[in-house]
Design a protein around this motif. Structure first.
Motif, PDB file in Angstrom:
ATOM      1  N   ILE A   1      62.450 -12.638  69.321  1.00  0.00           N
ATOM      2  CA  ILE A   1      62.497 -14.084  69.513  1.00  0.00           C
ATOM      3  C   ILE A   1      61.368 -14.572  70.416  1.00  0.00           C
ATOM      4  CG2 ILE A   1      63.959 -15.986  70.309  1.00  0.00           C
ATOM      5  CD1 ILE A   1      66.336 -14.001  69.715  1.00  0.00           C
ATOM      6  N   GLY A   2      60.907 -13.751  71.365  1.00  0.00           N
ATOM      7  CA  GLY A   2      59.866 -14.167  72.299  1.00  0.00           C
ATOM      8  C   GLY A   2      59.652 -13.133  73.379  1.00  0.00           C
ATOM      9  N   ALA A   3      58.948 -13.543  74.433  1.00  0.00           N
ATOM     10  CA  ALA A   3      58.658 -12.643  75.537  1.00  0.00           C
ATOM     11  C   ALA A   3      58.601 -13.449  76.825  1.00  0.00           C
ATOM     12  CB  ALA A   3      57.317 -11.934  75.309  1.00  0.00           C
ATOM     13  N   GLY A   4      58.873 -12.775  77.944  1.00  0.00           N
ATOM     14  CA  GLY A   4      58.807 -13.464  79.220  1.00  0.00           C
ATOM     15  C   GLY A   4      58.870 -12.518  80.389  1.00  0.00           C
ATOM     16  N   ALA A   5      58.506 -13.025  81.550  1.00  0.00           N
ATOM     17  CA  ALA A   5      58.591 -12.285  82.802  1.00  0.00           C
ATOM     18  C   ALA A   5      58.904 -13.290  83.900  1.00  0.00           C
ATOM     19  CB  ALA A   5      57.275 -11.569  83.101  1.00  0.00           C
ATOM     20  N   ILE A   6      59.733 -12.886  84.867  1.00  0.00           N
ATOM     21  CA  ILE A   6      60.107 -13.791  85.954  1.00  0.00           C
ATOM     22  C   ILE A   6      60.389 -13.005  87.222  1.00  0.00           C
ATOM     23  CG2 ILE A   6      62.574 -13.838  85.389  1.00  0.00           C
ATOM     24  CD1 ILE A   6      62.259 -16.965  86.042  1.00  0.00           C
ATOM     25  N   ALA A   7      60.052 -13.611  88.339  1.00  0.00           N
ATOM     26  CA  ALA A   7      60.409 -13.076  89.661  1.00  0.00           C
ATOM     27  C   ALA A   7      61.229 -14.155  90.350  1.00  0.00           C
ATOM     28  CB  ALA A   7      59.151 -12.764  90.474  1.00  0.00           C
ATOM     29  N   ARG A   8      62.260 -13.747  91.070  1.00  0.00           N
ATOM     30  CA  ARG A   8      63.177 -14.714  91.664  1.00  0.00           C
ATOM     31  C   ARG A   8      63.561 -14.232  93.064  1.00  0.00           C
ATOM     32  NH1 ARG A   8      66.456 -15.022  87.511  1.00  0.00           N
ATOM     33  NH2 ARG A   8      65.694 -17.049  86.899  1.00  0.00           N
ATOM     34  N   ALA A   9      63.640 -15.166  93.995  1.00  0.00           N
ATOM     35  CA  ALA A   9      64.169 -14.904  95.337  1.00  0.00           C
ATOM     36  C   ALA A   9      65.173 -16.011  95.633  1.00  0.00           C
ATOM     37  CB  ALA A   9      63.047 -14.916  96.372  1.00  0.00           C
ATOM     38  N   GLU A  10      66.374 -15.619  96.082  1.00  0.00           N
ATOM     39  CA  GLU A  10      67.434 -16.592  96.327  1.00  0.00           C
ATOM     40  C   GLU A  10      68.098 -16.340  97.676  1.00  0.00           C
ATOM     41  OE1 GLU A  10      69.189 -17.435  91.886  1.00  0.00           O
ATOM     42  OE2 GLU A  10      69.987 -15.720  92.972  1.00  0.00           O
ATOM     43  N   VAL A  11      68.515 -17.416  98.320  1.00  0.00           N
ATOM     44  CA  VAL A  11      69.340 -17.318  99.511  1.00  0.00           C
ATOM     45  C   VAL A  11      70.783 -17.083  99.076  1.00  0.00           C
ATOM     46  CG1 VAL A  11      70.184 -18.546 101.538  1.00  0.00           C
ATOM     47  CG2 VAL A  11      67.786 -18.760 100.858  1.00  0.00           C
ATOM     48  N   ALA A  12      71.234 -17.825  98.063  1.00  0.00           N
ATOM     49  CA  ALA A  12      72.568 -17.667  97.490  1.00  0.00           C
ATOM     50  C   ALA A  12      72.608 -18.425  96.175  1.00  0.00           C
ATOM     51  CB  ALA A  12      73.633 -18.202  98.433  1.00  0.00           C
ATOM     52  N   SER A  13      73.505 -18.008  95.251  1.00  0.00           N
ATOM     53  CA  SER A  13      73.661 -18.730  93.996  1.00  0.00           C
ATOM     54  C   SER A  13      75.019 -18.432  93.381  1.00  0.00           C
ATOM     55  CB  SER A  13      72.553 -18.359  93.002  1.00  0.00           C
ATOM     56  OG  SER A  13      72.696 -17.030  92.573  1.00  0.00           O
ATOM     57  N   ALA A  14      75.454 -19.343  92.526  1.00  0.00           N
ATOM     58  CA  ALA A  14      76.649 -19.157  91.708  1.00  0.00           C
ATOM     59  C   ALA A  14      76.311 -19.681  90.322  1.00  0.00           C
ATOM     60  CB  ALA A  14      77.829 -19.917  92.290  1.00  0.00           C
ATOM     61  N   SER A  15      76.681 -18.938  89.286  1.00  0.00           N
ATOM     62  CA  SER A  15      76.349 -19.357  87.934  1.00  0.00           C
ATOM     63  C   SER A  15      77.501 -19.064  86.986  1.00  0.00           C
ATOM     64  CB  SER A  15      75.080 -18.650  87.449  1.00  0.00           C
ATOM     65  OG  SER A  15      75.265 -17.254  87.422  1.00  0.00           O
ATOM     66  N   ALA A  16      77.544 -19.827  85.895  1.00  0.00           N
ATOM     67  CA  ALA A  16      78.528 -19.614  84.835  1.00  0.00           C
ATOM     68  C   ALA A  16      77.851 -19.893  83.511  1.00  0.00           C
ATOM     69  CB  ALA A  16      79.729 -20.533  85.033  1.00  0.00           C
ATOM     70  N   LYS A  17      78.259 -19.152  82.489  1.00  0.00           N
ATOM     71  CA  LYS A  17      77.673 -19.326  81.169  1.00  0.00           C
ATOM     72  C   LYS A  17      78.781 -19.221  80.119  1.00  0.00           C
ATOM     73  CE  LYS A  17      73.640 -17.421  80.150  1.00  0.00           C
ATOM     74  NZ  LYS A  17      72.610 -16.450  79.728  1.00  0.00           N
ATOM     75  N   ALA A  18      78.736 -20.109  79.153  1.00  0.00           N
ATOM     76  CA  ALA A  18      79.632 -20.069  78.005  1.00  0.00           C
ATOM     77  C   ALA A  18      78.752 -20.203  76.771  1.00  0.00           C
ATOM     78  CB  ALA A  18      80.667 -21.183  78.066  1.00  0.00           C
ATOM     79  N   GLY A  19      78.358 -19.076  76.186  1.00  0.00           N
ATOM     80  CA  GLY A  19      77.432 -19.094  75.049  1.00  0.00           C
ATOM     81  C   GLY A  19      76.113 -19.706  75.445  1.00  0.00           C
ATOM     82  N   PRO A  20      75.685 -20.795  74.801  1.00  0.00           N
ATOM     83  CA  PRO A  20      74.386 -21.378  75.107  1.00  0.00           C
ATOM     84  C   PRO A  20      74.397 -22.330  76.298  1.00  0.00           C
ATOM     85  CG  PRO A  20      75.372 -22.544  73.296  1.00  0.00           C
ATOM     86  CD  PRO A  20      76.301 -21.391  73.613  1.00  0.00           C
ATOM     87  N   LEU A  21      75.563 -22.672  76.831  1.00  0.00           N
ATOM     88  CA  LEU A  21      75.657 -23.602  77.949  1.00  0.00           C
ATOM     89  C   LEU A  21      75.681 -22.819  79.258  1.00  0.00           C
ATOM     90  CD1 LEU A  21      76.079 -26.456  79.048  1.00  0.00           C
ATOM     91  CD2 LEU A  21      78.534 -26.106  78.771  1.00  0.00           C
ATOM     92  N   ALA A  22      74.755 -23.143  80.174  1.00  0.00           N
ATOM     93  CA  ALA A  22      74.660 -22.442  81.453  1.00  0.00           C
ATOM     94  C   ALA A  22      74.565 -23.443  82.593  1.00  0.00           C
ATOM     95  CB  ALA A  22      73.438 -21.527  81.471  1.00  0.00           C
ATOM     96  N   VAL A  23      75.216 -23.120  83.711  1.00  0.00           N
ATOM     97  CA  VAL A  23      75.171 -23.939  84.917  1.00  0.00           C
ATOM     98  C   VAL A  23      74.903 -23.003  86.087  1.00  0.00           C
ATOM     99  CG1 VAL A  23      76.483 -25.461  86.426  1.00  0.00           C
ATOM    100  CG2 VAL A  23      76.818 -25.589  83.974  1.00  0.00           C
ATOM    101  N   LYS A  24      74.005 -23.417  86.980  1.00  0.00           N
ATOM    102  CA  LYS A  24      73.684 -22.605  88.151  1.00  0.00           C
ATOM    103  C   LYS A  24      73.500 -23.504  89.358  1.00  0.00           C
ATOM    104  CE  LYS A  24      70.553 -19.057  89.844  1.00  0.00           C
ATOM    105  NZ  LYS A  24      69.421 -18.196  89.537  1.00  0.00           N
ATOM    106  N   VAL A  25      74.096 -23.103  90.477  1.00  0.00           N
ATOM    107  CA  VAL A  25      73.953 -23.805  91.746  1.00  0.00           C
ATOM    108  C   VAL A  25      73.491 -22.775  92.758  1.00  0.00           C
ATOM    109  CG1 VAL A  25      75.163 -25.088  93.541  1.00  0.00           C
ATOM    110  CG2 VAL A  25      75.802 -25.405  91.163  1.00  0.00           C
ATOM    111  N   GLY A  26      72.464 -23.101  93.532  1.00  0.00           N
ATOM    112  CA  GLY A  26      71.977 -22.140  94.517  1.00  0.00           C
ATOM    113  C   GLY A  26      70.741 -22.639  95.221  1.00  0.00           C
ATOM    114  N   LEU A  27      70.192 -21.776  96.045  1.00  0.00           N
ATOM    115  CA  LEU A  27      68.983 -22.081  96.786  1.00  0.00           C
ATOM    116  C   LEU A  27      68.016 -20.928  96.568  1.00  0.00           C
ATOM    117  CD1 LEU A  27      67.546 -23.947  98.754  1.00  0.00           C
ATOM    118  CD2 LEU A  27      68.690 -22.751 100.614  1.00  0.00           C
ATOM    119  N   GLY A  28      66.931 -21.185  95.815  1.00  0.00           N
ATOM    120  CA  GLY A  28      65.983 -20.125  95.516  1.00  0.00           C
ATOM    121  C   GLY A  28      64.735 -20.670  94.844  1.00  0.00           C
TER     122      GLY A  28
END
Length: 157
Positions: free
Chosen positions: A89-116
């Motif tokens: 389908i594609g390609a990608g690369a990511i780097a992430r740094a977070e203080v804190a986060s909470a996430s939820a996913k239901a199939g294609p729907l995603a929600v994330k709250v955090g600091l990063g």
């Protein structure tokens, strides 16, 4: 810095093929550090239906995760991670740094709250996205501009 986001993603919709029959699992970790690489041809098993290859590294303090079928939820304390993946389908690369986060996913729907902050790029048949320390843009099905984790976007479906 990203405080919250919500999205519906075509790639996550296609990835439901890989997870619709995923068994229930839940776990917690106080500290964690892991690295890995994977490559695989399609098999009729959860998580292995779409051919893909990639590598990842992650470390953090405090994590709780639960998953079942196309649903998942996760909460993390301070953490850092990097990953790269290529699939049909594609390609990608990511780097992430977070203080804190909470996430939820239901199939294609995603929600994330955090600091990063996120830094990376993805490309596929529906568009491309580039971010550096939470600042960047995406073009395609979702067109957006991000400035220090604050994002304005327009999705075309």
């Amino acid at each position: 810095m990203q405080l919250a986001s919500a999205n519906v993603d075509l790639l996550d919709t296609i990835n439901m093929i890989d997870t619709f029959d995923r068994p229930a699992d839940a776990y917690t970790e106080d500290t964690y550090a892991r690295t890995g690489a994977y490559a695989g041809l399609p098999e009729n098993k959860p998580g292995k239906r779409i051919p893909k290859a990639g590598a990842f590294a992650e470390a953090g303090v405090g994590r709780a995760r639960a998953e079942f079928s196309v649903f998942e939820a996760e909460a993390k304390g301070p953490n850092a991670s990097a990953s790269a993946e290529a699939n049909v389908i594609g390609a990608g690369a990511i780097a992430r740094a977070e203080v804190a986060s909470a996430s939820a996913k239901a199939g294609p729907l995603a929600v994330k709250v955090g600091l990063g902050v996120d830094t990376g790029a993805t490309i596929g048949p529906t568009g491309a996205e580039i971010k550096f320390l939470g600042t960047g843009f995406s073009i395609g099905e979702k067109t957006s501009i991000s400035l220090l984790g604050n994002e304005v976007s327009c999705s075309i479906m």
